[in-house]
Design a protein around this motif. Structure first.
Motif, PDB file in Angstrom:
ATOM      1  N   HIS A 444     -21.911  13.590  -9.774  1.00 32.01           N
ATOM      2  CA  HIS A 444     -22.371  14.760  -9.018  1.00 32.01           C
ATOM      3  C   HIS A 444     -23.511  15.449  -9.758  1.00 32.01           C
ATOM      4  N   GLY A 445     -23.574  15.279 -11.078  1.00 32.38           N
ATOM      5  CA  GLY A 445     -24.739  15.769 -11.811  1.00 32.38           C
ATOM      6  C   GLY A 445     -25.991  15.008 -11.420  1.00 32.38           C
ATOM      7  N   ALA A 446     -25.872  13.682 -11.318  1.00 30.16           N
ATOM      8  CA  ALA A 446     -27.005  12.861 -10.883  1.00 30.16           C
ATOM      9  C   ALA A 446     -27.447  13.259  -9.478  1.00 30.16           C
ATOM     10  N   PHE A 447     -26.485  13.423  -8.580  1.00 25.45           N
ATOM     11  CA  PHE A 447     -26.784  13.787  -7.200  1.00 25.45           C
ATOM     12  C   PHE A 447     -27.514  15.124  -7.114  1.00 25.45           C
ATOM     13  N   SER A 448     -26.993  16.125  -7.802  1.00 21.15           N
ATOM     14  CA  SER A 448     -27.586  17.462  -7.707  1.00 21.15           C
ATOM     15  C   SER A 448     -28.979  17.507  -8.326  1.00 21.15           C
ATOM     16  N   THR A 449     -29.214  16.748  -9.401  1.00 18.17           N
ATOM     17  CA  THR A 449     -30.557  16.738  -9.979  1.00 18.17           C
ATOM     18  C   THR A 449     -31.539  15.979  -9.103  1.00 18.17           C
ATOM     19  N   GLY A 450     -31.042  15.001  -8.351  1.00 17.26           N
ATOM     20  CA  GLY A 450     -31.915  14.325  -7.394  1.00 17.26           C
ATOM     21  C   GLY A 450     -32.405  15.287  -6.330  1.00 17.26           C
ATOM     22  N   LEU A 451     -31.497  16.125  -5.819  1.00 20.40           N
ATOM     23  CA  LEU A 451     -31.889  17.124  -4.822  1.00 20.40           C
ATOM     24  C   LEU A 451     -32.853  18.145  -5.415  1.00 20.40           C
ATOM     25  N   LYS A 452     -32.598  18.565  -6.645  1.00 23.59           N
ATOM     26  CA  LYS A 452     -33.459  19.546  -7.301  1.00 23.59           C
ATOM     27  C   LYS A 452     -34.864  18.983  -7.505  1.00 23.59           C
ATOM     28  N   ALA A 453     -34.941  17.749  -7.995  1.00 23.25           N
ATOM     29  CA  ALA A 453     -36.249  17.134  -8.215  1.00 23.25           C
ATOM     30  C   ALA A 453     -36.998  16.964  -6.898  1.00 23.25           C
ATOM     31  N   ALA A 454     -36.283  16.609  -5.840  1.00 21.10           N
ATOM     32  CA  ALA A 454     -36.921  16.439  -4.533  1.00 21.10           C
ATOM     33  C   ALA A 454     -37.504  17.748  -4.029  1.00 21.10           C
ATOM     34  N   GLU A 455     -36.757  18.836  -4.200  1.00 20.83           N
ATOM     35  CA  GLU A 455     -37.254  20.132  -3.735  1.00 20.83           C
ATOM     36  C   GLU A 455     -38.466  20.580  -4.542  1.00 20.83           C
TER      37      GLU A 455
END
Length: 490
Positions: A444-455
């Motif tokens: 879930h850390g990987a997932f949330s950082t993917g969303l953050k980087a995308a934004e």
């Protein structure tokens, strides 16, 4: 130097075009490097925001450290397999709920074993004698007491030290906490499980930072059907190029060029680098110009550990009906841990999970030798065990596309290295579990950082094109959890 007409045409062919449709040459475009959870999450979010996105993946499959194998005729995870934090606070929970994927809860909150409660287990010594349950519980309480004492050591010392060194200081001050005989061996097994959580040996884990991650409520749940359905759902409709190992990233004020192993070059406005920390450490990817010193220092100084799985499939169940089996020993290196998948999934499978130096040593063996080693550990506690009919062996430490299982806080290194690794450099953005200060080492850390980087990336490229709408909702915002998580506990 101006590119030749031929190279210009090649670069134009390499532009990211979502769904294979050619858009205007100046439409915002992003390249995501790595099709693991972070990369796929980032690409999915960008596509939902109508940004042209292409994913370059070095493997011949998607998922990265999510690797659900079906060769036994049913799913087993060679990589990530738990949801750490079975609650609506977990950023992955809404997606798992909507997919109807069941979880088998292996612990509640505040479990001394991190991913297990002391409710369903069997520990044995090297001679196959089962350790009394009341002794295991008593040693668990002692283990928690020792960890609390290490807090005092941490406060008294300005310099960092390893967890193992802190334990030694505690024993010097509080000799009554020292354990002998079988109790000492059980304590070593607890420490072995702590090493498994960090995928590293206790003499390399930072005392100052080991407990700085945020543990979400709800305990831990095993993904009964594996994690691949989550990856496949997020990847649907994405332009993913498999077997495209990136070797060079060139960034300029007006965009980036990405070169893969066969020399093919792609161009875009920005890049999201979502490869494992071990790959960044290996310098397989050449950055031009070089990354800033503070960024390279973050890559070099963050710890990356190894935990592997040796998955043994048997024709029948011959072991106790418990969630896990353990072998206690004089040292953490000699302790063993087996996850009983039959308890969670109904399949006759045991998963041996070595970490740290033991995992490194086992990676030097062939798959057959590694499976036999795991089976011999099992035979120590169950002498009548029948040989496995199939086996699978992970090698996250030597896998060129991973070079480690997940990150951890190494002795003498600051916890904010995760944030330094996340911070963008011009039009380069970074994602992955090693860029999460709150949830390092987790899916879930990987997932949330993917969303953050995308934004962050979306705002940068739209700003360049004068299309930034400050009132547009942030990408990745999910509706409130309306479907309950499917959780069992037998």
């Amino acid at each position: 130097m101006e590119p030749t007409d031929k190279s210009s045409r090649q670069l134009r062919r390499g532009l990211c075009y979502s769904n294979g449709a050619r858009r205007q040459a100046r439409s915002p475009s992003v390249i995501v490097i790595g099709a693991g959870m972070a990369g796929i999450a980032a690409a999915h979010a960008l596509r939902e925001a109508s940004i042209q996105v292409m994913v370059l993946e070095s493997r011949d499959r998607i998922g990265g450290r999510v690797h659900t194998d079906y060769s036994f005729g049913f799913p087993v995870d060679l990589g990530a397999s738990w949801l750490h934090g079975v609650s609506k606070e977990n950023p992955l929970a809404p997606l798992i709920s909507r997919l109807g994927l069941p979880l088998y809860r292996t612990s509640g909150d505040n479990s001394v074993l991190y991913d297990h409660d002391l409710e369903s287990y069997a520990l044995f010594d090297m001679d196959g004698r089962q350790v009394p349950q009341e002794l295991v519980t008593k040693v668990g309480e002692a283990f928690e007491c020792i960890l609390k004492e290490t807090d005092k050591v941490r406060l008294e010392h300005s310099d960092d030290m390893s967890i193992s060194r802190a334990f030694s200081i505690v024993f010097e001050r509080r000799p009554e906490l020292r354990l002998d005989g079988i109790a000492h061996k059980v304590l070593q097994w607890y420490l072995c499980r702590m090493e498994g959580w960090f995928a590293a040996d206790a003499d390399t884990i930072s005392l100052k930072s080991w407990d700085q991650e945020e543990l979400l409520p709800g305990g831990h749940g095993l993904m009964v059907r594996g994690y691949l359905p989550v990856i496949n759902t997020l990847a649907k409709g994405l332009d993913i190029r498999l077997s495209h190992r990136v070797t060079k990233i060139v960034r300029r004020y007006n965009g980036v060029k990405v070169t893969v192993e066969d020399g093919t070059t792609f161009a875009a406005d920005a890049v999201i680098v979502a490869v494992p920390l071990g790959v960044l450490k290996s310098k397989i990817i050449n950055f031009e110009p070089k990354l800033p010193e503070w960024k390279e220092a973050a890559i070099d100084d963050l710890g990356v550990g190894i935990e592997n799985k040796i998955i043994l499939h048997f024709d029948k169940v011959f072991w106790p009906n418990v969630e896990f089996l353990g072998v206690v020993a004089e040292t953490t290196y000699d302790c063993s841990y087996f996850l009983n998948l039959h308890k969670a999934t109904g399949h006759s499978v045991l998963v041996y999970m070595p970490a740290g130096q033991l995992a490194r040593d086992i990676e030097k063996m062939s798959d057959e030798a590694a499976a036999n080693f795991a089976f011999m550990q099992l035979r120590k506690i169950l002498p009548e065990a029948s040989a496995p009919i199939q086996y699978l062996v992970s090698r996250w430490g030597t896998d060129i596309d991973t070079l480690g299982s997940y990150s951890y806080d190494a002795v003498g290194k600051a916890h904010d290295l995760y944030e330094r690794l996340r911070i963008p450099v011009d039009n380069l953005f970074f994602a992955g579990e090693a860029t999460s200060m709150s949830y390092p080492g987790s899916i879930h850390g990987a997932f949330s950082t993917g969303l953050k980087a995308a934004e962050d990336c979306r705002m940068r490229v739209l700003e360049r094109y004068g299309e930034l709408d400050l009132f547009q909702p942030v990408m990745g915002e999910e509706a409130s959890l309306s479907v309950p998580l499917l959780i069992s506990r037998m």
